[in-house]
Design an enzyme around this catalytic site. Structure first.
Site, PDB file in Angstrom:
ATOM      1  N   GLY A 132      51.845  28.525  36.168  1.00 20.13           N
ATOM      2  CA  GLY A 132      50.757  29.975  36.676  1.00 20.13           C
ATOM      3  C   GLY A 132      52.016  30.822  36.511  1.00 20.13           C
ATOM      4  N   SER A 133      51.738  31.698  37.344  1.00 18.25           N
ATOM      5  CA  SER A 133      52.431  33.095  37.263  1.00 18.25           C
ATOM      6  C   SER A 133      54.497  32.955  37.365  1.00 18.25           C
ATOM      7  CB  SER A 133      52.002  34.138  38.085  1.00 18.25           C
ATOM      8  OG  SER A 133      51.050  34.213  37.795  1.00 18.25           O
ATOM      9  N   GLU A 248      50.497  45.871  29.020  1.00 19.19           N
ATOM     10  CA  GLU A 248      48.674  44.364  29.749  1.00 19.19           C
ATOM     11  C   GLU A 248      47.839  45.166  30.197  1.00 19.19           C
ATOM     12  OE1 GLU A 248      48.717  39.495  30.242  1.00 19.19           O
ATOM     13  OE2 GLU A 248      50.294  40.987  29.619  1.00 19.19           O
ATOM     14  N   ARG A 249      48.725  45.234  31.572  1.00 26.04           N
ATOM     15  CA  ARG A 249      48.204  45.870  32.622  1.00 26.04           C
ATOM     16  C   ARG A 249      46.680  47.495  32.587  1.00 26.04           C
ATOM     17  NH1 ARG A 249      52.902  43.570  36.846  1.00 26.04           N
ATOM     18  NH2 ARG A 249      51.885  41.778  36.735  1.00 26.04           N
ATOM     19  N   GLN A 342      22.385  42.823  41.092  1.00 26.45           N
ATOM     20  CA  GLN A 342      21.586  42.289  42.384  1.00 26.45           C
ATOM     21  C   GLN A 342      20.138  43.444  41.529  1.00 26.45           C
ATOM     22  OE1 GLN A 342      22.029  40.117  44.869  1.00 26.45           O
ATOM     23  NE2 GLN A 342      20.579  41.484  45.660  1.00 26.45           N
ATOM     24  N   HIS A 344      18.708  44.090  38.685  1.00 32.77           N
ATOM     25  CA  HIS A 344      17.861  43.251  37.914  1.00 32.77           C
ATOM     26  C   HIS A 344      17.374  42.100  38.727  1.00 32.77           C
ATOM     27  CE1 HIS A 344      21.022  45.025  34.882  1.00 32.77           C
ATOM     28  NE2 HIS A 344      20.000  44.385  34.175  1.00 32.77           N
TER      29      HIS A 344
END
Length: 385
Positions: A132-133, A248-249, A342, A344
């Site tokens: 993962g991270s 990136e963020r 919601q 919709h």
């Protein structure tokens, strides 16, 4: 409020991009969704349009514009149309900064012309099954051959966006064990030719959203990578990875804001046309109040995204500020898109409506590029906590 983040060049690019999307993407988009990826030849069209070369230096065939604002316009226009450009976002937003910063002149001459044209699509492979991270915990290895001419790459990666169509992949691998006082030491970046013997694309992963983005598992079995394809210096890859995280963020933050703005656009159109009890859904006070609240949140997200964008172009965006922008904009987008869905009703749950696809696409924004929890840790640390 008048936005000041863009100039005439950006707006001209916006109009060109909007026309391109209407002609080249919208008519075929349902086919892309069914196939689970954008077609490979679409990337040649993006190359012809000039999308890939905007930030590439002029000496390698690009426009040489040092600005992320054109990518921000692209995020707004794809969200507005309810489409995406497949894995091409990784090609430009994630891979290009590494090539510009760490590739040698020889490597740039070899790779950047194809990068611009779309002939050589790039992806980046960091995440591994089980890590993962925690990038420092990666198991993929690249051992230097006895004669020093190449590395022998072994291991696997997962969640690799653009992994199916990629021609070159920036692979993060261990070229040395971690040191006693730094477990991040020993990671290097290798630019791997996907036609190499022993390189394999595994499953194309079936995601909740981002259906046109080819996300795959990759494996490497004794893949020979020439030392000439080492990116930057050996064993310094982890520090390189950290340098691009603010951009990136920022990209994720801006994309999330753009999705939230698009959700309001789609919902306004829907509630004006949809009737309930003989009245348009737009005429009910609850609808007006919900959309007004959503608009206020999107206005705030736009201000945060724009401020971060300006800071980035000035070279002043810090890691904590980027984390704050990502956290705020992605959390706003999740609330706004949910409330718009919601409104919709049952149709909002149907994939034929863009709000349903936005709902699914948006969810990953709070996970990739660092989870919301990781963003809070970064912000808290910057506060001295």
């Amino acid at each position: 409020m008048r936005r000041t983040v863009y100039n005439e060049d950006h707006e001209s690019f916006r109009q060109t991009l909007r026309a391109f999307i209407e002609a080249e993407v919208v008519p075929q988009y349902e086919e892309w969704l069914a196939a689970g990826q954008a077609p490979r030849d679409f990337y040649y069209k993006l190359g012809e349009l000039g999308v890939f070369g905007i930030e590439v230096p002029e000496e390698y065939g690009g426009a040489g514009i040092e600005s992320f604002k054109f990518q921000a316009v692209l995020s707004e226009e794809t969200a507005r149309a309810g489409v995406s450009f497949g894995g091409s976002g990784v090609h430009v937003a994630l891979c290009l900064p590494y090539l510009k910063a760490y590739a040698s002149d020889d490597q740039k001459k070899r790779w950047l012309p194809g990068f611009i044209s779309g002939e050589t699509m790039f992806a980046i492979a960091m995440t591994e099954p089980g890590t993962g991270s925690d990038l420092a915990g990666m198991k993929t290895t690249a051992k230097l051959s006895e004669d020093g001419t190449h590395y022998v790459l072994n291991g696997s990666k997962t969640f690799i966006t653009g992994g199916v169509h990629a021609d070159r992949v920036i692979v993060c691998a261990r070229t040395a064990p971690p040191s006693a006082d730094d477990r991040r030491f020993g990671i290097s970046l290798l630019v791997v030719d996907t036609k190499s013997e022993g390189y394999a694309v595994g499953r194309k992963l079936d995601k909740i959203g981002l259906k046109t983005s080819d996300t795959a598992e990759l494996s490497f079995t004794d893949v020979k990578v020439p030392v000439a394809d080492l990116l930057g210096e050996e064993n310094k890859g982890f520090s390189y990875l950290g340098q691009n995280l603010p951009q990136e963020r920022l990209g994720i933050a801006f994309g999330a804001y753009a999705q939230a703005a698009a959700a309001i656009r789609f919902t306004k159109e829907y509630v004006r046309d949809r009737t309930v009890f003989g009245k348009s859904v737009a005429s009910f006070q609850n609808t007006k109040f919900e959309l007004a609240s959503c608009q206020a949140e999107v206005d705030a997200a736009e201000a945060v995204a724009d401020r971060a964008l300006e800071a980035h172009d000035l070279g002043e965006l810090t890691a904590a500020e980027a984390a704050s922008a990502k956290l705020f904009c992605t959390e706003v987008a999740s609330r706004v898109i949910d409330r718009c869905l919601q409104l919709h009703g049952g149709y909002g749950y149907m994939n034929e409506y863009p709000i349903a696809r936005l709902y699914a696409d948006n969810r990953v924004n709070r996970i990739y590029g660092g989870t919301s929890e990781v963003m809070k840790m970064i912000i808290a640390k910057s506060m001295g906590l």
